[in-house]
Design a protein around this motif. Structure first.
Motif, PDB file in Angstrom:
ATOM      1  N   ILE A   3      18.124 -26.895 -11.070  1.00 19.07           N
ATOM      2  CA  ILE A   3      18.645 -25.801 -10.251  1.00 19.07           C
ATOM      3  C   ILE A   3      17.501 -24.845  -9.944  1.00 19.07           C
ATOM      4  O   ILE A   3      16.714 -24.511 -10.825  1.00 19.07           O
ATOM      5  CB  ILE A   3      19.763 -25.042 -10.993  1.00 19.07           C
ATOM      6  N   SER A   4      17.428 -24.411  -8.686  1.00 21.57           N
ATOM      7  CA  SER A   4      16.480 -23.357  -8.324  1.00 21.57           C
ATOM      8  C   SER A   4      17.255 -22.231  -7.660  1.00 21.57           C
ATOM      9  O   SER A   4      18.251 -22.456  -6.973  1.00 21.57           O
ATOM     10  CB  SER A   4      15.390 -23.880  -7.386  1.00 21.57           C
ATOM     11  N   VAL A   5      16.794 -21.012  -7.899  1.00 24.20           N
ATOM     12  CA  VAL A   5      17.372 -19.839  -7.248  1.00 24.20           C
ATOM     13  C   VAL A   5      16.232 -19.125  -6.533  1.00 24.20           C
ATOM     14  O   VAL A   5      15.246 -18.726  -7.174  1.00 24.20           O
ATOM     15  CB  VAL A   5      18.056 -18.905  -8.265  1.00 24.20           C
ATOM     16  N   ASP A   6      16.341 -19.014  -5.234  1.00 26.65           N
ATOM     17  CA  ASP A   6      15.320 -18.383  -4.393  1.00 26.65           C
ATOM     18  C   ASP A   6      13.938 -18.972  -4.633  1.00 26.65           C
ATOM     19  O   ASP A   6      12.932 -18.267  -4.701  1.00 26.65           O
ATOM     20  CB  ASP A   6      15.305 -16.867  -4.617  1.00 26.65           C
ATOM     21  N   GLN A  18      26.006 -19.246 -14.015  1.00 24.44           N
ATOM     22  CA  GLN A  18      25.296 -17.987 -14.222  1.00 24.44           C
ATOM     23  C   GLN A  18      24.939 -17.298 -12.907  1.00 24.44           C
ATOM     24  O   GLN A  18      24.527 -16.150 -12.906  1.00 24.44           O
ATOM     25  CB  GLN A  18      24.038 -18.229 -15.058  1.00 24.44           C
ATOM     26  N   VAL A  19      25.110 -17.998 -11.795  1.00 21.95           N
ATOM     27  CA  VAL A  19      24.843 -17.415 -10.488  1.00 21.95           C
ATOM     28  C   VAL A  19      26.125 -16.753  -9.990  1.00 21.95           C
ATOM     29  O   VAL A  19      27.191 -17.362  -9.986  1.00 21.95           O
ATOM     30  CB  VAL A  19      24.380 -18.504  -9.488  1.00 21.95           C
ATOM     31  N   GLY A  26      23.309 -19.326   0.557  1.00 15.20           N
ATOM     32  CA  GLY A  26      23.348 -20.735   0.940  1.00 15.20           C
ATOM     33  C   GLY A  26      23.028 -21.636  -0.235  1.00 15.20           C
ATOM     34  O   GLY A  26      22.425 -21.207  -1.215  1.00 15.20           O
ATOM     35  N   ILE A  27      23.458 -22.890  -0.140  1.00 10.42           N
ATOM     36  CA  ILE A  27      23.215 -23.892  -1.179  1.00 10.42           C
ATOM     37  C   ILE A  27      22.771 -25.182  -0.493  1.00 10.42           C
ATOM     38  O   ILE A  27      23.366 -25.600   0.501  1.00 10.42           O
ATOM     39  CB  ILE A  27      24.478 -24.171  -2.012  1.00 10.42           C
ATOM     40  N   ALA A  53      19.400 -26.218  -4.734  1.00  5.35           N
ATOM     41  CA  ALA A  53      18.660 -25.020  -4.338  1.00  5.35           C
ATOM     42  C   ALA A  53      19.661 -23.965  -3.886  1.00  5.35           C
ATOM     43  O   ALA A  53      20.406 -24.183  -2.935  1.00  5.35           O
ATOM     44  CB  ALA A  53      17.673 -25.341  -3.227  1.00  5.35           C
ATOM     45  N   ILE A  54      19.674 -22.842  -4.584  1.00  5.38           N
ATOM     46  CA  ILE A  54      20.586 -21.746  -4.268  1.00  5.38           C
ATOM     47  C   ILE A  54      19.748 -20.594  -3.694  1.00  5.38           C
ATOM     48  O   ILE A  54      18.721 -20.221  -4.261  1.00  5.38           O
ATOM     49  CB  ILE A  54      21.343 -21.269  -5.521  1.00  5.38           C
TER      50      ILE A  54
END
Length: 59
Positions: A3-6, A18-19, A26-27, A53-54
């Motif tokens: 998982i990636s965030v930004d 947790q997000v 967007g995802i 990717a979030i």
């Protein structure tokens, strides 16, 4: 799947729960390294099979 965030890869076993849903803009889901775009491919640091990717509104 990782998982990636930004654009930041989260540690293994991080739960997507947790997000905060209201912060999500967007995802994108990539089921393997061959399907990942070049700008995200460089984030790979180990052998993993895909990426969620979030992208948040606070980018």
């Amino acid at each position: 799947m990782r998982i990636s965030v930004d654009g930041i890869i989260l540690p293994p076993l991080t739960h997507i729960d947790q997000v905060v849903p209201k912060d999500v803009y967007g995802i994108e889901v990539y089921y393997g390294p061959a399907r990942m775009p070049p700008e995200l491919e460089g984030m790979r640091t180990d052998n993993w099979c895909g990426l969620i990717a979030i992208w948040t509104r606070d980018r």
